[in-house]
Write an enzyme that holds these catalytic residues in place. Structure first.
Site, PDB file in Angstrom:
ATOM      1  N   ASN A  10     -58.515 -45.357  68.609  1.00 50.82           N
ATOM      2  CA  ASN A  10     -59.757 -46.021  68.489  1.00 50.82           C
ATOM      3  C   ASN A  10     -59.832 -47.128  69.167  1.00 50.82           C
ATOM      4  O   ASN A  10     -58.989 -48.080  68.903  1.00 50.82           O
ATOM      5  CB  ASN A  10     -59.791 -46.437  67.013  1.00 50.82           C
ATOM      6  CG  ASN A  10     -61.101 -47.451  66.552  1.00 50.82           C
ATOM      7  OD1 ASN A  10     -62.020 -47.368  67.379  1.00 50.82           O
ATOM      8  ND2 ASN A  10     -61.117 -47.785  65.413  1.00 50.82           N
ATOM      9  N   LYS A  12     -62.023 -49.413  69.713  1.00 49.35           N
ATOM     10  CA  LYS A  12     -62.921 -50.599  69.139  1.00 49.35           C
ATOM     11  C   LYS A  12     -63.699 -50.876  70.300  1.00 49.35           C
ATOM     12  O   LYS A  12     -64.149 -50.387  71.104  1.00 49.35           O
ATOM     13  CB  LYS A  12     -62.141 -51.386  68.467  1.00 49.35           C
ATOM     14  CG  LYS A  12     -61.018 -50.904  67.557  1.00 49.35           C
ATOM     15  CD  LYS A  12     -60.488 -51.717  66.731  1.00 49.35           C
ATOM     16  CE  LYS A  12     -59.409 -51.116  65.691  1.00 49.35           C
ATOM     17  NZ  LYS A  12     -58.974 -51.918  64.558  1.00 49.35           N
ATOM     18  N   HIS A  95     -65.432 -46.432  59.373  1.00 49.77           N
ATOM     19  CA  HIS A  95     -64.150 -47.212  59.496  1.00 49.77           C
ATOM     20  C   HIS A  95     -64.467 -48.722  58.796  1.00 49.77           C
ATOM     21  O   HIS A  95     -65.555 -48.930  58.578  1.00 49.77           O
ATOM     22  CB  HIS A  95     -64.194 -47.429  61.047  1.00 49.77           C
ATOM     23  CG  HIS A  95     -62.762 -48.256  61.391  1.00 49.77           C
ATOM     24  ND1 HIS A  95     -62.663 -49.559  61.135  1.00 49.77           N
ATOM     25  CD2 HIS A  95     -61.640 -47.824  61.947  1.00 49.77           C
ATOM     26  CE1 HIS A  95     -61.338 -49.778  61.504  1.00 49.77           C
ATOM     27  NE2 HIS A  95     -60.682 -48.800  62.051  1.00 49.77           N
ATOM     28  N   GLU A  97     -64.049 -51.480  59.472  1.00 45.25           N
ATOM     29  CA  GLU A  97     -64.545 -52.520  60.302  1.00 45.25           C
ATOM     30  C   GLU A  97     -66.147 -52.546  60.389  1.00 45.25           C
ATOM     31  O   GLU A  97     -67.007 -53.277  60.321  1.00 45.25           O
ATOM     32  CB  GLU A  97     -64.083 -52.676  61.719  1.00 45.25           C
ATOM     33  CG  GLU A  97     -62.846 -53.301  61.726  1.00 45.25           C
ATOM     34  CD  GLU A  97     -61.895 -52.807  62.767  1.00 45.25           C
ATOM     35  OE1 GLU A  97     -62.157 -52.391  63.844  1.00 45.25           O
ATOM     36  OE2 GLU A  97     -60.486 -53.148  62.574  1.00 45.25           O
ATOM     37  N   GLU A 162     -56.770 -45.492  55.972  1.00 42.44           N
ATOM     38  CA  GLU A 162     -56.348 -46.763  56.538  1.00 42.44           C
ATOM     39  C   GLU A 162     -56.612 -47.922  55.678  1.00 42.44           C
ATOM     40  O   GLU A 162     -57.563 -48.367  55.249  1.00 42.44           O
ATOM     41  CB  GLU A 162     -57.325 -46.670  57.775  1.00 42.44           C
ATOM     42  CG  GLU A 162     -57.528 -45.894  58.682  1.00 42.44           C
ATOM     43  CD  GLU A 162     -58.068 -46.342  60.026  1.00 42.44           C
ATOM     44  OE1 GLU A 162     -57.134 -46.326  61.120  1.00 42.44           O
ATOM     45  OE2 GLU A 162     -59.043 -46.866  60.110  1.00 42.44           O
ATOM     46  N   GLY A 168     -54.282 -53.706  62.180  1.00 35.95           N
ATOM     47  CA  GLY A 168     -54.153 -54.731  63.264  1.00 35.95           C
ATOM     48  C   GLY A 168     -53.231 -55.738  62.669  1.00 35.95           C
ATOM     49  O   GLY A 168     -53.202 -56.961  63.425  1.00 35.95           O
ATOM     50  N   SER A 207     -51.474 -50.233  61.834  1.00 37.16           N
ATOM     51  CA  SER A 207     -50.380 -50.636  62.650  1.00 37.16           C
ATOM     52  C   SER A 207     -49.426 -49.528  62.939  1.00 37.16           C
ATOM     53  O   SER A 207     -48.077 -49.933  62.884  1.00 37.16           O
ATOM     54  CB  SER A 207     -49.853 -51.785  61.726  1.00 37.16           C
ATOM     55  OG  SER A 207     -50.570 -53.062  61.627  1.00 37.16           O
ATOM     56  N   GLY A 229     -54.992 -50.855  68.220  1.00 40.07           N
ATOM     57  CA  GLY A 229     -54.304 -51.573  68.978  1.00 40.07           C
ATOM     58  C   GLY A 229     -53.392 -50.873  70.126  1.00 40.07           C
ATOM     59  O   GLY A 229     -53.327 -50.769  71.180  1.00 40.07           O
TER      60      GLY A 229
HETATM   61  C1  PEP Z   1     -57.751 -48.801  63.291  1.00 39.78           C
HETATM   62  O1  PEP Z   1     -58.701 -49.924  63.478  1.00 39.78           O
HETATM   63  O2  PEP Z   1     -58.364 -47.627  63.202  1.00 39.78           O
HETATM   64  C2  PEP Z   1     -56.473 -48.990  63.304  1.00 39.78           C
HETATM   65  C3  PEP Z   1     -55.580 -48.067  62.884  1.00 39.78           C
HETATM   66  O3  PEP Z   1     -55.887 -50.298  64.159  1.00 39.78           O
HETATM   67  P1  PEP Z   1     -54.423 -50.774  64.278  1.00 39.78           P
HETATM   68  O4  PEP Z   1     -53.678 -49.321  64.735  1.00 39.78           O
HETATM   69  O5  PEP Z   1     -54.560 -51.673  65.350  1.00 39.78           O
HETATM   70  O6  PEP Z   1     -53.832 -51.129  63.145  1.00 39.78           O
END
Ligand code: PEP
Length: 244
Positions: A10, A12, A95, A97, A162, A168, A207, A229
């Site tokens: 992803n 983003k 998601h 976000e 998640e 993040g 993460s 990320g």
């Molecule tokens: C995400 O936003 O779906 C995600 C898992 O982000 P990160 O891997 O950066 O924690």
């Protein structure tokens, strides 16, 4: 039932046209095939070019959201039909976000998932608790309620667990907590879809890095990951793909 692992990136609101070089580096490194499915979800304007770059590579390209209508007066939105027409094969929905930034509720996520399925896209439906919900013992109830409201009628989906507090932040739940949540999600999707629920891939997201991916992917009922990320750089994403 055998489930082919899926590692989905992803991106983003990151990436510029030049970022296709990261995608191409991934594709080159993955030549010769692998044993898991790989998906990259860049921002909308990059999808068409990425589909071209990834043609015949085995790497699929997806979107991070879509509208629930096929077309119409919805300024700024993108229909699942258009995404499918330009070669996207999947779409991330619900998601955290989007739930936070755009007030997306479960019923909207469900409508989007139904529309995505109708357009031939694979919906990746995200669920997860906040830190406050986990601290108050409400993590499982929260996730099960999100599933109840967000899942479409058809089992042709992927679910991504998640925890919001792990996205993040560099923080990851204990393996036992991931295992317990994935077992609860499996039970819920089997309850909902019957035997077909056994075939639904359950991703963990939050993460995931090359250094912790193998351990997380070895947990029962974790069928891959949704990666934020660490999906932006080919080397990191490849390390995670190899772990799957
Ligand atoms: C995400 O936003 O779906 C995600 C898992 O982000 P990160 O891997 O950066 O924690």
């Amino acid at each position: 039932m055998t489930r082919t692992p899926l590692v989905a990136g992803n991106w983003k609101m990151n990436g510029v046209p030049d970022s296709a070089s990261e995608l191409r580096a991934m594709i080159d490194a993955l030549k010769g095939g692998g044993h898991c499915d790989v998906l990259v979800c860049p921002p909308f304007p990059l999808i068409g070019a990425f589909v071209g770059d990834a043609a015949d590579s085995g790497v699929e390209i997806g979107a991070q959201d879509c509208h629930f209508n096929e077309k119409g007066a919805h300024t700024g939105d993108v229909s699942p039909a258009l995404l499918a027409a330009i070669g996207a094969s999947a779409v991330i929905l619900g998601h955290s976000e989007r739930r936070a930034d755009h007030g997306e509720a479960d019923a909207l996520v469900k409508a989007k998932a139904q529309a995505a399925l109708a357009a031939g896209l694979l919906p990746i439906i995200c669920v997860g608790e906040t830190e406050a919900q986990r601290d108050s013992g409400q993590a499982e109830a929260t996730v099960l309620a999100q599933l109840d409201g967000s899942l479409p009628d058809d089992a042709g989906i992927v679910v991504a667990y998640e925890p919001v507090w792990a996205i993040g932040t560099g923080r990851v739940p204990e393996n036992a907590d991931i295992a317990a949540m994935h077992a609860a999600i499996r039970k819920a999707v089997v309850g909902r879809y019957g035997e077909a629920g056994q075939g639904i891939r359950l991703l963990y997201g939050g993460s995931v890095k090359p250094g912790n991916a193998a351990e997380i992917f070895a947990i029962d009922d974790v069928d891959g990951g949704l990666i934020g990320g660490a999906s932006l750089k080919a080397d990191d994403f490849l390390g995670i793909i190899r772990a799957a």
